[in-house]
Design a protein around this motif. Structure first.
Motif, PDB file in Angstrom:
ATOM      1  N   PRO A  16       0.825  -1.213   0.000  1.00  0.00           N
ATOM      2  CA  PRO A  16       0.000   0.000   0.000  1.00  0.00           C
ATOM      3  C   PRO A  16       0.856   1.259   0.000  1.00  0.00           C
ATOM      4  O   PRO A  16       1.926   1.307   0.627  1.00  0.00           O
ATOM      5  CB  PRO A  16      -0.794  -0.111   1.311  1.00  0.00           C
ATOM      6  N   LEU A  17       0.390   2.291  -0.704  1.00  0.00           N
ATOM      7  CA  LEU A  17       1.103   3.568  -0.722  1.00  0.00           C
ATOM      8  C   LEU A  17       0.951   4.291   0.605  1.00  0.00           C
ATOM      9  O   LEU A  17       1.831   5.058   0.997  1.00  0.00           O
ATOM     10  CB  LEU A  17       0.562   4.453  -1.852  1.00  0.00           C
ATOM     11  N   GLY A  18      -0.139   4.060   1.282  1.00  0.00           N
ATOM     12  CA  GLY A  18      -0.370   4.718   2.560  1.00  0.00           C
ATOM     13  C   GLY A  18      -1.516   4.105   3.327  1.00  0.00           C
ATOM     14  O   GLY A  18      -1.435   3.913   4.537  1.00  0.00           O
ATOM     15  N   ASN A  19      -2.570   3.757   2.614  1.00  0.00           N
ATOM     16  CA  ASN A  19      -3.757   3.199   3.251  1.00  0.00           C
ATOM     17  C   ASN A  19      -3.648   1.676   3.326  1.00  0.00           C
ATOM     18  O   ASN A  19      -3.666   1.000   2.297  1.00  0.00           O
ATOM     19  CB  ASN A  19      -5.006   3.588   2.446  1.00  0.00           C
ATOM     20  N   PRO A  20      -3.529   1.106   4.521  1.00  0.00           N
ATOM     21  CA  PRO A  20      -3.369  -0.351   4.654  1.00  0.00           C
ATOM     22  C   PRO A  20      -4.506  -1.140   4.021  1.00  0.00           C
ATOM     23  O   PRO A  20      -4.329  -2.304   3.640  1.00  0.00           O
ATOM     24  CB  PRO A  20      -3.321  -0.569   6.169  1.00  0.00           C
ATOM     25  N   ALA A  21      -5.691  -0.522   3.897  1.00  0.00           N
ATOM     26  CA  ALA A  21      -6.843  -1.230   3.328  1.00  0.00           C
ATOM     27  C   ALA A  21      -6.624  -1.591   1.858  1.00  0.00           C
ATOM     28  O   ALA A  21      -7.362  -2.414   1.307  1.00  0.00           O
ATOM     29  CB  ALA A  21      -8.105  -0.378   3.468  1.00  0.00           C
ATOM     30  N   ASP A  22      -5.604  -0.992   1.231  1.00  0.00           N
ATOM     31  CA  ASP A  22      -5.316  -1.308  -0.159  1.00  0.00           C
ATOM     32  C   ASP A  22      -4.511  -2.591  -0.312  1.00  0.00           C
ATOM     33  O   ASP A  22      -4.255  -3.030  -1.436  1.00  0.00           O
ATOM     34  CB  ASP A  22      -4.545  -0.156  -0.820  1.00  0.00           C
ATOM     35  N   ALA A  23      -4.087  -3.191   0.788  1.00  0.00           N
ATOM     36  CA  ALA A  23      -3.305  -4.429   0.716  1.00  0.00           C
ATOM     37  C   ALA A  23      -4.154  -5.549   0.126  1.00  0.00           C
ATOM     38  O   ALA A  23      -5.328  -5.702   0.463  1.00  0.00           O
ATOM     39  CB  ALA A  23      -2.805  -4.821   2.105  1.00  0.00           C
ATOM     40  N   SER A  24      -3.526  -6.344  -0.737  1.00  0.00           N
ATOM     41  CA  SER A  24      -4.264  -7.443  -1.357  1.00  0.00           C
ATOM     42  C   SER A  24      -4.268  -8.679  -0.471  1.00  0.00           C
ATOM     43  O   SER A  24      -3.442  -8.824   0.433  1.00  0.00           O
ATOM     44  CB  SER A  24      -3.617  -7.798  -2.703  1.00  0.00           C
ATOM     45  N   ALA A  25      -5.189  -9.591  -0.777  1.00  0.00           N
ATOM     46  CA  ALA A  25      -5.233 -10.854  -0.046  1.00  0.00           C
ATOM     47  C   ALA A  25      -3.962 -11.654  -0.277  1.00  0.00           C
ATOM     48  O   ALA A  25      -3.465 -12.342   0.627  1.00  0.00           O
ATOM     49  CB  ALA A  25      -6.460 -11.657  -0.491  1.00  0.00           C
ATOM     50  N   ARG A  26      -3.405 -11.556  -1.487  1.00  0.00           N
ATOM     51  CA  ARG A  26      -2.172 -12.285  -1.777  1.00  0.00           C
ATOM     52  C   ARG A  26      -1.011 -11.736  -0.969  1.00  0.00           C
ATOM     53  O   ARG A  26      -0.140 -12.497  -0.531  1.00  0.00           O
ATOM     54  CB  ARG A  26      -1.847 -12.216  -3.265  1.00  0.00           C
ATOM     55  N   LEU A  27      -0.944 -10.422  -0.783  1.00  0.00           N
ATOM     56  CA  LEU A  27       0.130  -9.856   0.035  1.00  0.00           C
ATOM     57  C   LEU A  27       0.061 -10.424   1.445  1.00  0.00           C
ATOM     58  O   LEU A  27       1.079 -10.821   2.026  1.00  0.00           O
ATOM     59  CB  LEU A  27       0.036  -8.328   0.058  1.00  0.00           C
ATOM     60  N   ARG A  28      -1.143 -10.475   1.991  1.00  0.00           N
ATOM     61  CA  ARG A  28      -1.316 -11.039   3.334  1.00  0.00           C
ATOM     62  C   ARG A  28      -0.857 -12.500   3.373  1.00  0.00           C
ATOM     63  O   ARG A  28      -0.173 -12.936   4.300  1.00  0.00           O
ATOM     64  CB  ARG A  28      -2.794 -10.959   3.747  1.00  0.00           C
ATOM     65  N   GLU A  29      -1.246 -13.249   2.340  1.00  0.00           N
ATOM     66  CA  GLU A  29      -0.902 -14.669   2.294  1.00  0.00           C
ATOM     67  C   GLU A  29       0.610 -14.865   2.224  1.00  0.00           C
ATOM     68  O   GLU A  29       1.179 -15.704   2.937  1.00  0.00           O
ATOM     69  CB  GLU A  29      -1.565 -15.318   1.073  1.00  0.00           C
ATOM     70  N   VAL A  30       1.272 -14.078   1.365  1.00  0.00           N
ATOM     71  CA  VAL A  30       2.721 -14.235   1.194  1.00  0.00           C
ATOM     72  C   VAL A  30       3.465 -13.831   2.464  1.00  0.00           C
ATOM     73  O   VAL A  30       4.400 -14.524   2.888  1.00  0.00           O
ATOM     74  CB  VAL A  30       3.218 -13.414  -0.016  1.00  0.00           C
ATOM     75  N   LEU A  31       3.050 -12.740   3.093  1.00  0.00           N
ATOM     76  CA  LEU A  31       3.704 -12.327   4.334  1.00  0.00           C
ATOM     77  C   LEU A  31       3.582 -13.417   5.404  1.00  0.00           C
ATOM     78  O   LEU A  31       4.490 -13.595   6.225  1.00  0.00           O
ATOM     79  CB  LEU A  31       3.098 -11.026   4.859  1.00  0.00           C
ATOM     80  N   GLY A  32       2.488 -14.134   5.375  1.00  0.00           N
ATOM     81  CA  GLY A  32       2.250 -15.150   6.391  1.00  0.00           C
ATOM     82  C   GLY A  32       2.879 -16.502   6.100  1.00  0.00           C
ATOM     83  O   GLY A  32       2.820 -17.405   6.949  1.00  0.00           O
ATOM     84  N   THR A  33       3.484 -16.664   4.897  1.00  0.00           N
ATOM     85  CA  THR A  33       4.030 -17.972   4.536  1.00  0.00           C
ATOM     86  C   THR A  33       5.487 -17.933   4.074  1.00  0.00           C
ATOM     87  O   THR A  33       6.125 -18.994   3.976  1.00  0.00           O
ATOM     88  CB  THR A  33       3.187 -18.611   3.419  1.00  0.00           C
ATOM     89  N   ALA A  34       6.036 -16.754   3.791  1.00  0.00           N
ATOM     90  CA  ALA A  34       7.411 -16.663   3.276  1.00  0.00           C
ATOM     91  C   ALA A  34       8.429 -17.088   4.332  1.00  0.00           C
ATOM     92  O   ALA A  34       8.255 -16.840   5.525  1.00  0.00           O
ATOM     93  CB  ALA A  34       7.703 -15.239   2.815  1.00  0.00           C
ATOM     94  N   ASP A  35       9.503 -17.723   3.877  1.00  0.00           N
ATOM     95  CA  ASP A  35      10.599 -18.082   4.776  1.00  0.00           C
ATOM     96  C   ASP A  35      11.407 -16.846   5.167  1.00  0.00           C
ATOM     97  O   ASP A  35      11.896 -16.743   6.290  1.00  0.00           O
ATOM     98  CB  ASP A  35      11.538 -19.092   4.095  1.00  0.00           C
ATOM     99  N   VAL A  36      11.559 -15.929   4.218  1.00  0.00           N
ATOM    100  CA  VAL A  36      12.311 -14.696   4.444  1.00  0.00           C
ATOM    101  C   VAL A  36      11.532 -13.541   3.822  1.00  0.00           C
ATOM    102  O   VAL A  36      11.038 -13.655   2.695  1.00  0.00           O
ATOM    103  CB  VAL A  36      13.717 -14.757   3.789  1.00  0.00           C
TER     104      VAL A  36
END
Length: 283
Positions: A16-36
């Protein structure tokens, strides 16, 4: 290097450029599963994850302009060992005037799969909000910092018929707008987009001369993207001789040899190198 199945993968995250509500579902998924997770600013990443109520179980490392040369081979080593690595910047897509290109190139050279979870982009957001033609445009990134190099670059862009999108730092935007107005003409339509998607978002749609005066009255703050209308077709004709000579002189002052300066000016304006050479030496 192992087989392709032994390799990890690199995912570029559009933040997101500033508003967290613009985050995609995929961004959430990747942040929650990435090793690094490699982040331009680890503190901002932690804050974003908190706003999104996402837990990041992987290792968080910094990846910014000051350490990307050193950090890139370390991350490639992780990737070739099978790790799932995510790359996120402070906002928008990695590699677009932000860290990322070096890692993408190195990962590709190592045979590592690279993909993206696309998201917000200051370039296309500003373009869409500007009210200027958006069917054809070009992105210039940040203009040169030194006044001479900046004016030289703007002279080369003065006849560009496509809409221009430019990033600029708040402390340099006043000088940049003054140079734009002088080089492109005070009447050229433009838009100054500030703090996109944030609480104090502001889009000023005015001619360059008015924007330059507005900025001179008080230094604008925040993240700034400039959108400038393209040159009218009539203005896209051959520049006058003085402009061409000045463009060569600017490039020489910036450190180019005369030969290279002449070649660059000829290329920028679509002219023959021989004609620029003759023009300069006749003077």
């Amino acid at each position: 290097m192992g087989e392709m199945s032994d390799l990890g993968r690199l995912v570029l995250l559009g933040a997101p450029l500033g508003n967290p509500a613009d985050a995609s579902a995929r961004l959430r998924e990747v942040l929650g599963t990435a090793d690094v997770v490699a982040a331009e600013d680890t503190r901002r990443l932690v804050r974003l994850a908190r706003d999104l109520e996402v837990s990041i179980p992987g290792r968080i490392v910094s990846y910014f302009e000051g350490n990307e040369e050193r950090r890139t081979p370390e991350l490639v080593e992780e990737l070739t060992a099978g790790s799932f690595v995510a790359l996120v910047t402070d906002g928008g897509m990695p590699s677009v005037s932000d860290p990322g290109y070096r890692l993408v190139r190195a990962a590709l050279d190592a045979g590592v799969p690279v993909t993206a979870a696309p998201g917000p982009s200051a370039v296309t957001t500003a373009l869409a909000l500007s009210g200027l033609p958006s069917d054809r445009f070009c992105f210039e990134g940040f203009l040169p910092r030194s006044p001479g190099a900046r004016r030289s670059r703007l002279r080369a862009l003065a006849t560009e018929e496509r809409t221009l999108v430019i990033f600029e730092a708040p402390h340099r935007v006043t000088a940049a707008l003054a140079d734009l107005a002088e080089t492109f003409g005070a009447d050229r339509p433009a838009a100054l987009c500030r703090e996109l998607t944030k609480t104090y978002e502001e889009v000023l749609r005015r001619p360059l001369g008015e924007l330059a005066r507005w900025a001179a009255d008080g230094e604008p703050r925040g993240e700034i993207t400039l959108v400038v209308g393209g040159a009218p077709a009539a203005a896209a004709s051959r520049p006058d001789d003085d402009t061409l000579r000045a463009a060569v002189a600017d490039r020489e002052a910036a450190g180019l040899t005369r030969r290279d300066a002449i070649t660059e000016v000829a290329t920028a304006f679509g002219l023959r190198r021989r004609d620029i050479y003759t023009l300069v030496h006749q003077a």
